[in-house]
Write a protein that holds these residues in place. Structure first.
Motif, short mmCIF file in Angstrom:
data_model
loop_
_atom_site.label_atom_id
_atom_site.label_comp_id
_atom_site.label_asym_id
_atom_site.label_seq_id
_atom_site.Cartn_x
_atom_site.Cartn_y
_atom_site.Cartn_z
N SER A 88 0.83 -1.21 0.00
CA SER A 88 0.00 0.00 0.00
C SER A 88 0.86 1.26 0.00
O SER A 88 0.48 2.28 -0.58
N GLY A 89 2.02 1.19 0.64
CA GLY A 89 2.89 2.35 0.70
C GLY A 89 3.46 2.75 -0.64
O GLY A 89 3.70 3.94 -0.90
N LEU A 90 3.67 1.80 -1.52
CA LEU A 90 4.19 2.08 -2.86
C LEU A 90 3.12 2.70 -3.76
O LEU A 90 3.45 3.37 -4.74
N ALA A 91 1.85 2.44 -3.44
CA ALA A 91 0.77 2.74 -4.37
C ALA A 91 0.03 4.02 -4.01
O ALA A 91 -0.13 4.38 -2.84
N ALA A 125 -3.19 1.03 4.05
CA ALA A 125 -3.35 2.13 3.09
C ALA A 125 -4.03 3.32 3.74
O ALA A 125 -3.63 4.48 3.57
N LEU A 126 -5.08 3.06 4.52
CA LEU A 126 -5.79 4.14 5.21
C LEU A 126 -4.88 4.81 6.24
O LEU A 126 -4.88 6.03 6.38
N ASP A 127 -4.08 4.00 6.96
CA ASP A 127 -3.15 4.55 7.94
C ASP A 127 -2.11 5.45 7.28
O ASP A 127 -1.60 6.40 7.89
N ALA A 143 -15.18 3.16 1.43
CA ALA A 143 -14.30 2.95 0.28
C ALA A 143 -15.06 3.20 -1.01
O ALA A 143 -16.25 2.87 -1.12
N ALA A 144 -14.40 3.77 -1.99
CA ALA A 144 -15.05 4.03 -3.28
C ALA A 144 -15.25 2.72 -4.03
O ALA A 144 -14.32 1.92 -4.12
N PRO A 145 -16.43 2.47 -4.57
CA PRO A 145 -16.64 1.24 -5.34
C PRO A 145 -16.03 1.34 -6.74
O PRO A 145 -16.03 2.42 -7.34
N VAL A 146 -15.51 0.24 -7.22
CA VAL A 146 -15.02 0.17 -8.60
C VAL A 146 -16.17 -0.37 -9.45
O VAL A 146 -16.53 -1.54 -9.35
N LEU A 147 -16.73 0.49 -10.28
CA LEU A 147 -17.87 0.08 -11.10
C LEU A 147 -17.47 -0.20 -12.54
O LEU A 147 -18.20 -0.88 -13.27
N GLU A 148 -16.33 0.31 -12.95
CA GLU A 148 -15.78 0.01 -14.27
C GLU A 148 -14.28 0.27 -14.22
O GLU A 148 -13.80 1.05 -13.39
#
Length: 367
Positions: A220-223, A244-246, A274-279
């Motif tokens: 998560s730290g890289l991204a 990632a949230l931290d 969290a945001a949903p991935v819809l596409e």
């Protein structure tokens, strides 16, 4: 390697040495080499230092650091110190930064815009298809795909990125030279040659209970964004979402059936904000600098060149309309102005010829 770097590398290998203790030592002794001549009783007075830990420091030999460096060199692994020009800047700012990194492959990838795609080891066919689609979409737009080299969706994400000519980083929960799980041997070798394998564990160190949560914070730290495709209630992918949230990073999740045990975690993430991935293109909104690796016209010409000579003109025309993204027969029928029944017959012939494949939801894409 000079004495100071050797001393620093050796200190990172002392059992129980974490970022906080290492920072205390280097604040007290600006020279890592000087730590080894520090009086035992003085070490015991430092905050967070027990007598047992002070004893571990005094009993540590520089030969440990030399061995780590030799083992890394033998495997073609580069040792990245925090002051190294290619040490990922984004990892230096996380709450628990790695004191040293070991890199095999193209270490410049760690400084590129990246997205973490993680998920269950035991995933559904839906999860596999979505993971493959998401990874291909971002990787084909010059965004590096980061994942944890585990079986399941991690492996799917890495392979999909490589298949479309993109880049990927595999973050290991063990040292280089140890292939875990063993089933990923081919993937391990491919990522080492065409991407980057990154670890904070010394070469040869085997995975243990605590190594995977530590690996997850690096993923998560890289991204810039962490996407969880599927996750059961206690999945390790949820740990990555938490880190990632931290770290102040964005978290997205793929919605799934409320009846699916591997969608419990992702659905809860969405419920909790969290945001949903819809596409697939939802991911590209976080990367305004993203650009396609190749233009669509180039891709179309490349596809035409790979079509079998045995195809009829009708089959060839339909094959050219099916691209990288999955498409429904109804849409193809509109594009080529033919009845759906005829399109389905042509798709069946193309599937037998190995030109297209059917995906869940009765959609088709080029192989």
């Amino acid at each position: 390697m000079d004495d100071e770097r050797l001393a620093y590398l050796t200190l990172t290998q002392v059992p129980g040495m974490g970022p906080a203790r290492l920072k205390t030592l280097l604040t007290t002794y600006p020279s890592p080499f000087g730590v080894f001549s520090a009086p035992f009783e003085f070490l015991c007075t430092l905050s967070g230092f027990s007598r047992a830990f002070a004893t571990a420091i005094k009993e540590t030999s520089l030969e440990i650091g030399r061995k780590v460096f030799r083992d890394a060199s033998a495997l073609g692994v580069e040792v990245l110190f925090p002051d190294h020009e290619r040490f990922p800047a984004q990892l230096a700012t996380i709450p628990d930064p790695p004191p040293v990194l070991f890199a095999m492959g193209d270490d410049s990838l760690a400084s590129r815009p990246s997205i973490a795609i993680v998920g269950s080891r035991d995933h559904s066919s839906y999860g596999g298809e979505v993971c493959r689609m998401l990874s291909r979409t971002v990787a084909s737009h010059c965004v590096v795909v980061v994942s944890g080299m585990a079986r399941g969706l991690d492996a799917v994400a890495h392979r999909a990125a490589l298949e479309c000519g993109g880049d990927t980083i595999g973050v290991l929960g063990n040292g280089h030279g140890v292939i875990y799980p063993a089933a990923n041997r081919e993937l391990y070798n491919t990522v080492a040659q065409r991407g980057l394998l990154l670890s904070e564990f010394p070469p040869g160190e085997r995975p243990h209970t605590g190594s995977f949560p530590r690996r997850n914070r690096l993923i998560s730290g890289l991204a810039r964004v962490t996407v969880v495709v599927e996750a059961a209630g206690g999945s390790g992918a949820l740990i990555t979402a938490g880190t990632a949230l931290d770290q102040g990073r964005e978290v997205m999740a793929v919605p799934g059936s409320i009846l699916s045990p591997v969608s419990v975690g992702t659905n809860r993430l969405i419920r909790d904000g969290a945001a949903p991935v819809l596409e697939p293109t939802d991911l590209l909104h976080h990367f305004p600098e993203a650009k396609p690796i190749i233009q669509e016209e180039t891709f179309r010409l490349a596809l035409e060149a790979t079509l079998p000579d045995t195809l009829t003109p009708e089959e060839r025309h339909l094959a050219e309309l099916v691209g990288r993204d999955a498409v429904h027969p109804d849409q193809l029928a509109i594009r080529c102005n033919q009845p759906v029944c005829e399109v389905l017959a042509l798709l069946s012939a193309l599937e037998i010829a190995g030109v297209v494949e059917q995906c869940p939801g009765q959609v088709f894409r080029r192989v």
